[in-house]
Motif scaffolding. Sequence first.
Motif, PDB file in Angstrom:
ATOM      1  N   ARG A 107      76.023  45.251 -30.485  1.00  0.00           N
ATOM      2  CA  ARG A 107      75.821  43.817 -30.286  1.00  0.00           C
ATOM      3  C   ARG A 107      75.461  43.442 -28.839  1.00  0.00           C
ATOM      4  NH1 ARG A 107      77.093  41.596 -34.923  1.00  0.00           N
ATOM      5  NH2 ARG A 107      76.460  39.595 -34.072  1.00  0.00           N
ATOM      6  N   THR A 108      76.084  44.149 -27.868  1.00  0.00           N
ATOM      7  CA  THR A 108      75.954  43.719 -26.475  1.00  0.00           C
ATOM      8  C   THR A 108      74.507  43.591 -26.017  1.00  0.00           C
ATOM      9  OG1 THR A 108      78.017  44.823 -26.106  1.00  0.00           O
ATOM     10  CG2 THR A 108      76.810  44.211 -24.140  1.00  0.00           C
ATOM     11  N   LYS A 109      73.729  44.646 -26.248  1.00  0.00           N
ATOM     12  CA  LYS A 109      72.329  44.638 -25.787  1.00  0.00           C
ATOM     13  C   LYS A 109      71.537  43.521 -26.465  1.00  0.00           C
ATOM     14  CE  LYS A 109      71.082  49.493 -25.097  1.00  0.00           C
ATOM     15  NZ  LYS A 109      70.187  50.532 -25.622  1.00  0.00           N
ATOM     16  N   LEU A 110      71.812  43.323 -27.759  1.00  0.00           N
ATOM     17  CA  LEU A 110      71.025  42.344 -28.506  1.00  0.00           C
ATOM     18  C   LEU A 110      71.365  40.918 -28.097  1.00  0.00           C
ATOM     19  CD1 LEU A 110      70.836  43.934 -32.067  1.00  0.00           C
ATOM     20  CD2 LEU A 110      69.218  44.053 -30.185  1.00  0.00           C
ATOM     21  N   VAL A 111      72.633  40.664 -27.839  1.00  0.00           N
ATOM     22  CA  VAL A 111      73.033  39.312 -27.418  1.00  0.00           C
ATOM     23  C   VAL A 111      72.360  38.979 -26.078  1.00  0.00           C
ATOM     24  CG1 VAL A 111      74.986  37.887 -26.673  1.00  0.00           C
ATOM     25  CG2 VAL A 111      75.178  39.256 -28.742  1.00  0.00           C
ATOM     26  N   GLU A 112      72.287  39.973 -25.199  1.00  0.00           N
ATOM     27  CA  GLU A 112      71.638  39.762 -23.900  1.00  0.00           C
ATOM     28  C   GLU A 112      70.151  39.409 -24.098  1.00  0.00           C
ATOM     29  OE1 GLU A 112      70.591  42.414 -20.036  1.00  0.00           O
ATOM     30  OE2 GLU A 112      72.250  43.115 -21.281  1.00  0.00           O
ATOM     31  N   LEU A 113      69.489  40.177 -24.949  1.00  0.00           N
ATOM     32  CA  LEU A 113      68.068  39.920 -25.230  1.00  0.00           C
ATOM     33  C   LEU A 113      67.890  38.521 -25.837  1.00  0.00           C
ATOM     34  CD1 LEU A 113      65.080  40.833 -25.768  1.00  0.00           C
ATOM     35  CD2 LEU A 113      65.897  41.921 -27.861  1.00  0.00           C
ATOM     36  N   LYS A 116      68.236  35.759 -23.238  1.00  0.00           N
ATOM     37  CA  LYS A 116      67.064  35.708 -22.344  1.00  0.00           C
ATOM     38  C   LYS A 116      65.926  34.955 -23.018  1.00  0.00           C
ATOM     39  CE  LYS A 116      67.576  39.552 -19.217  1.00  0.00           C
ATOM     40  NZ  LYS A 116      67.663  41.007 -19.374  1.00  0.00           N
ATOM     41  N   LEU A 117      65.747  35.211 -24.309  1.00  0.00           N
ATOM     42  CA  LEU A 117      64.664  34.550 -25.039  1.00  0.00           C
ATOM     43  C   LEU A 117      64.885  33.038 -25.075  1.00  0.00           C
ATOM     44  CD1 LEU A 117      64.341  37.082 -27.986  1.00  0.00           C
ATOM     45  CD2 LEU A 117      62.581  36.596 -26.280  1.00  0.00           C
ATOM     46  N   ALA A 118      66.153  32.641 -25.231  1.00  0.00           N
ATOM     47  CA  ALA A 118      66.474  31.214 -25.340  1.00  0.00           C
ATOM     48  C   ALA A 118      66.426  30.508 -23.989  1.00  0.00           C
ATOM     49  CB  ALA A 118      67.863  31.055 -25.962  1.00  0.00           C
ATOM     50  N   GLU A 119      66.541  31.278 -22.910  1.00  0.00           N
ATOM     51  CA  GLU A 119      66.506  30.678 -21.566  1.00  0.00           C
ATOM     52  C   GLU A 119      65.107  30.278 -21.172  1.00  0.00           C
ATOM     53  OE1 GLU A 119      68.081  33.388 -18.610  1.00  0.00           O
ATOM     54  OE2 GLU A 119      70.070  33.095 -19.492  1.00  0.00           O
ATOM     55  N   LYS A 120      64.110  31.050 -21.665  1.00  0.00           N
ATOM     56  CA  LYS A 120      62.764  30.821 -21.151  1.00  0.00           C
ATOM     57  C   LYS A 120      61.894  29.926 -22.038  1.00  0.00           C
ATOM     58  CE  LYS A 120      60.458  34.904 -22.877  1.00  0.00           C
ATOM     59  NZ  LYS A 120      60.074  36.249 -22.756  1.00  0.00           N
ATOM     60  N   GLN A 121      62.351  29.561 -23.228  1.00  0.00           N
ATOM     61  CA  GLN A 121      61.520  28.746 -24.123  1.00  0.00           C
ATOM     62  C   GLN A 121      62.404  28.007 -25.128  1.00  0.00           C
ATOM     63  OE1 GLN A 121      59.236  31.957 -25.864  1.00  0.00           O
ATOM     64  NE2 GLN A 121      61.117  33.077 -26.164  1.00  0.00           N
ATOM     65  N   ASP A 122      61.822  26.986 -25.777  1.00  0.00           N
ATOM     66  CA  ASP A 122      62.553  26.277 -26.830  1.00  0.00           C
ATOM     67  C   ASP A 122      62.599  27.190 -28.056  1.00  0.00           C
ATOM     68  OD1 ASP A 122      62.674  24.071 -25.178  1.00  0.00           O
ATOM     69  OD2 ASP A 122      60.967  23.053 -26.102  1.00  0.00           O
ATOM     70  N   VAL A 123      63.790  27.484 -28.529  1.00  0.00           N
ATOM     71  CA  VAL A 123      63.878  28.398 -29.677  1.00  0.00           C
ATOM     72  C   VAL A 123      64.695  27.814 -30.836  1.00  0.00           C
ATOM     73  CG1 VAL A 123      63.689  30.535 -28.318  1.00  0.00           C
ATOM     74  CG2 VAL A 123      65.963  29.621 -28.843  1.00  0.00           C
ATOM     75  N   ILE A 124      64.320  28.244 -32.023  1.00  0.00           N
ATOM     76  CA  ILE A 124      65.184  28.098 -33.193  1.00  0.00           C
ATOM     77  C   ILE A 124      65.606  29.516 -33.508  1.00  0.00           C
ATOM     78  CG2 ILE A 124      65.338  27.491 -35.635  1.00  0.00           C
ATOM     79  CD1 ILE A 124      63.368  25.325 -35.184  1.00  0.00           C
ATOM     80  N   MET A 125      66.893  29.786 -33.353  1.00  0.00           N
ATOM     81  CA  MET A 125      67.367  31.162 -33.512  1.00  0.00           C
ATOM     82  C   MET A 125      68.299  31.223 -34.715  1.00  0.00           C
ATOM     83  SD  MET A 125      69.227  33.438 -30.574  1.00  0.00           S
ATOM     84  CE  MET A 125      67.879  33.453 -29.438  1.00  0.00           C
ATOM     85  N   ASP A 126      68.093  32.200 -35.601  1.00  0.00           N
ATOM     86  CA  ASP A 126      69.020  32.295 -36.723  1.00  0.00           C
ATOM     87  C   ASP A 126      69.749  33.639 -36.742  1.00  0.00           C
ATOM     88  OD1 ASP A 126      67.485  34.203 -38.034  1.00  0.00           O
ATOM     89  OD2 ASP A 126      66.913  32.923 -39.690  1.00  0.00           O
TER      90      ASP A 126
END
Length: 222
Positions: A107-113, A116-126
């Motif tokens: 989980r750790t690596k994926l949560v970090e990724l 990062k994705l949510a910091e740089k753009q507007d996201v809808i994450m599921d």
Amino acid sequence: MKNNIAIDGPAGAGKSTIAKKLAADLGYVYVDTGAMYRAFAYYFLSNGIASDDEAAIAKACENVDISIAYVNGEQQVLLNGENVNGVIRNEEVGNMASATSIYPVVRTKLVELQRKLAEKQDVIMDGRDIGTVVLPNANVKIYLTASSAVRAKRRYDELTAKGVECDINEIEKDIIDRDHRDMNREVSPLKQAEDAVLLDSSDLDINGVVERMKEIIREAGK
Ligand code: DC
């Protein structure tokens, strides 16, 4: 600060279909976190690593690099640089993803990724832990669910439309097992965040859910 929308819920609730549509309508980037756990699972399966062999999983994680790219607006998951989108959408990989996502090392690596994705753009994450762990400050959080019978029927219809023979009772049993595992693991279990809006899609079609989500997003913006 970017706008982030978090959608969590159990397998087969329609999260990815709905989130994809919503992202296209609102001009957000859709991030499918389940696909990242599936890519890890695919690596373990391809390398003969058992889901209960935590030591082997931890060792294997050192050799796994997951990244994502977008082709025509569609998220592609790259496993050590190779696009694995075409091989991760099946029950074997889904069940392995559920069984191996219990380990913090995965989980750790994926949560970090994901952050990062949510910091740089507007996201809808599921996913399962987006509102509770990955993006606790998301502007909007929705917990999308449906009864296991409805989820099984949707999956059954999808498979039979593709000509795949299957048993609806087996599908429902698989869904209930996966829910149990995802909701009862020690690390980041699936649960509704305290500030998430509950949306039950059992009696709604896709457009009905998308419209209801847009209302929730509008209300949150007031
Ligand atoms: O959403 P999905 O079916 O593609 O997810 C596959 C598995 O990955 C799911 O059963 C549990 C795990 N998962 C997770 O633990 N956390 C997430 N944010 C997304 C998926």
